[in-house]
Design a protein around this motif. Structure first.
Motif, PDB file in Angstrom:
ATOM      1  N   GLY A   1       0.822  -1.193   0.000  1.00 36.73           N
ATOM      2  CA  GLY A   1       0.000   0.000   0.000  1.00 36.73           C
ATOM      3  C   GLY A   1       0.858   1.246   0.000  1.00 36.73           C
ATOM      4  O   GLY A   1       2.048   1.202   0.314  1.00 36.73           O
TER       5      GLY A   1
ATOM      6  N   ALA B   1      -1.574   3.797   4.166  1.00 35.21           N
ATOM      7  CA  ALA B   1      -2.571   2.756   3.901  1.00 35.21           C
ATOM      8  C   ALA B   1      -2.899   1.929   5.131  1.00 35.21           C
ATOM      9  O   ALA B   1      -3.915   1.228   5.174  1.00 35.21           O
ATOM     10  CB  ALA B   1      -2.081   1.834   2.779  1.00 35.21           C
TER      11      ALA B   1
ATOM     12  N   THR C   1      -1.443  -8.906  -0.009  1.00 32.55           N
ATOM     13  CA  THR C   1      -2.692  -8.230   0.306  1.00 32.55           C
ATOM     14  C   THR C   1      -2.523  -6.763  -0.061  1.00 32.55           C
ATOM     15  O   THR C   1      -1.607  -6.102   0.449  1.00 32.55           O
ATOM     16  CB  THR C   1      -3.047  -8.353   1.797  1.00 32.55           C
TER      17      THR C   1
ATOM     18  N   MET D   1      -3.620  -3.081   0.291  1.00 30.66           N
ATOM     19  CA  MET D   1      -4.314  -2.284   1.293  1.00 30.66           C
ATOM     20  C   MET D   1      -4.550  -0.867   0.777  1.00 30.66           C
ATOM     21  O   MET D   1      -3.735  -0.338   0.028  1.00 30.66           O
ATOM     22  CB  MET D   1      -3.487  -2.222   2.586  1.00 30.66           C
ATOM     23  N   ASN D   2      -5.670  -0.289   1.227  1.00 27.00           N
ATOM     24  CA  ASN D   2      -5.958   1.095   0.871  1.00 27.00           C
ATOM     25  C   ASN D   2      -6.886   1.684   1.929  1.00 27.00           C
ATOM     26  O   ASN D   2      -7.889   1.060   2.294  1.00 27.00           O
ATOM     27  CB  ASN D   2      -6.616   1.178  -0.510  1.00 27.00           C
ATOM     28  N   ASN D   3      -6.519   2.838   2.448  1.00 27.63           N
ATOM     29  CA  ASN D   3      -7.337   3.520   3.449  1.00 27.63           C
ATOM     30  C   ASN D   3      -7.709   2.611   4.626  1.00 27.63           C
ATOM     31  O   ASN D   3      -8.843   2.619   5.107  1.00 27.63           O
ATOM     32  CB  ASN D   3      -8.610   4.083   2.820  1.00 27.63           C
TER      33      ASN D   3
ATOM     34  N   LYS E   1      -8.001  -0.615   4.773  1.00 27.50           N
ATOM     35  CA  LYS E   1      -8.790  -1.808   4.467  1.00 27.50           C
ATOM     36  C   LYS E   1      -8.005  -2.765   3.583  1.00 27.50           C
ATOM     37  O   LYS E   1      -7.146  -2.349   2.810  1.00 27.50           O
ATOM     38  CB  LYS E   1     -10.100  -1.416   3.772  1.00 27.50           C
TER      39      LYS E   1
ATOM     40  N   ILE F   1      -8.061  -4.753   0.424  1.00 25.50           N
ATOM     41  CA  ILE F   1      -8.821  -4.719  -0.826  1.00 25.50           C
ATOM     42  C   ILE F   1      -8.923  -6.112  -1.448  1.00 25.50           C
ATOM     43  O   ILE F   1      -9.987  -6.554  -1.862  1.00 25.50           O
ATOM     44  CB  ILE F   1      -8.187  -3.738  -1.838  1.00 25.50           C
ATOM     45  N   ILE F   2      -7.783  -6.800  -1.513  1.00 25.36           N
ATOM     46  CA  ILE F   2      -7.761  -8.139  -2.116  1.00 25.36           C
ATOM     47  C   ILE F   2      -6.516  -8.878  -1.638  1.00 25.36           C
ATOM     48  O   ILE F   2      -5.479  -8.268  -1.372  1.00 25.36           O
ATOM     49  CB  ILE F   2      -7.791  -8.055  -3.665  1.00 25.36           C
ATOM     50  N   THR F   3      -6.633 -10.204  -1.522  1.00 24.28           N
ATOM     51  CA  THR F   3      -5.509 -11.063  -1.148  1.00 24.28           C
ATOM     52  C   THR F   3      -5.399 -12.195  -2.164  1.00 24.28           C
ATOM     53  O   THR F   3      -6.385 -12.891  -2.427  1.00 24.28           O
ATOM     54  CB  THR F   3      -5.707 -11.651   0.262  1.00 24.28           C
TER      55      THR F   3
ATOM     56  N   LEU G   1      -6.601  -0.882  -8.529  1.00 25.30           N
ATOM     57  CA  LEU G   1      -7.413  -1.146  -7.339  1.00 25.30           C
ATOM     58  C   LEU G   1      -7.388  -0.029  -6.315  1.00 25.30           C
ATOM     59  O   LEU G   1      -8.282   0.062  -5.470  1.00 25.30           O
ATOM     60  CB  LEU G   1      -6.961  -2.449  -6.674  1.00 25.30           C
ATOM     61  N   THR G   2      -6.387   0.835  -6.373  1.00 23.41           N
ATOM     62  CA  THR G   2      -6.253   1.870  -5.353  1.00 23.41           C
ATOM     63  C   THR G   2      -6.407   3.282  -5.891  1.00 23.41           C
ATOM     64  O   THR G   2      -6.224   4.246  -5.153  1.00 23.41           O
ATOM     65  CB  THR G   2      -4.878   1.775  -4.652  1.00 23.41           C
TER      66      THR G   2
END
Length: 241
Positions: A36, A40, A205, A207-209, A211, A213-215, A237-238
């Motif tokens: 991230g 993030a 994984t 991450m953004n903000n 959270k 997002i996907i793993t 995604l971000t």
């Protein structure tokens, strides 16, 4: 190996959550990348996992131990390599490693052998009796890593371990970490360098903000999103809408 369920973290006087409804499972013997941009939530998550700060709410189980009630047990099986150098600059590399080894209660004879053998593996044996303040960033990173693995942890947490290092030191660090992983060590690693993570990690994984997002495995992510590389997936995604 690690189960994170509905994890939240809000710092005092903050209006937003650093981590929000964060859920993640990390399997044994993975090299798991937490990816991230700055802010993030990567370092916050690592700090919570290693017991340095407390979450606002949520549940974490590490190797069967509850992170809230069994933290002392967890500390025995984890190693931590922070982003900032956790070294005493006026002491030699050997003195630093002896200090950390004694904190982990590694027997003196075993500690001496480990310091010598591990230092030789990463090209630092001939520098052991030099003061840390005389080292380059890459050399400090190598000693920083050794300080976190002297007690042979089952899980190693690494926060941006290759930031500010030369290419030779970076390759030495990553190759040695892969070797440790092949020997059975689970590695959790944060980075914002996508190309490095794509090659190094077995699972990531994004991450953004605060959270997850996907793993997924890096190669599968790239294929899933019909991208050329992990960086393209990450940007997609971000991106700010």
């Amino acid at each position: 190996m690690i189960e994170i369920n509905k994890l939240y973290k809000k710092y005092k006087n903050s209006d937003v959550f650093a981590l929000e409804d964060f859920n993640l499972e990390i399997k044994q013997n993975e090299i798991h990348g937490l990816l991230g941009i700055n802010g993030a939530g990567k370092t916050t998550l690592m700090s919570i996992l290693s017991g340095l700060i407390e979450p606002t709410s949520g549940k974490i189980v590490i190797q069967g131990f509850n992170q809230t009630s069994d933290l002392n047990q967890i500390k025995k099986i984890i190693g931590i390599v922070p982003q900032e150098y956790a070294l005493y600059p006026t002491l030699t590399a050997r003195e630093n490693l002896e200090f950390f080894g004694k904190i982990y209660k590694v027997p003196t004879k075993e500690l001496t052998e480990k310091i010598n053998s591990l230092s030789e593996k990463i090209g630092m044996l001939k520098f052991l009796d030099k003061k840390i303040e005389s080292f380059s960033g890459g050399m400090k990173r190598r000693i920083n890593l050794l300080a976190g693995i002297l007690h042979q942890p089952e899980i190693l947490f690494l926060d941006e371990p290759t930031v500010g290092v030369d290419i030779q030191s970076k390759l030495i660090l990553l190759d040695y970490l892969k070797e440790l992983n092949q020997q059975g060590m689970t590695i959790v690693y944060t980075s914002h360098h996508m190309a490095e993570a794509e090659d190094f990690c077995t699972c990531v994984t994004i991450m953004n903000n605060g959270k997850a997002i996907i793993t997924e495995e890096p190669k599968k992510l790239v294929k899933q999103y019909n991208a050329h590389n992990l960086e393209e997936v990450f940007v997609s995604l971000t991106k700010i809408s």
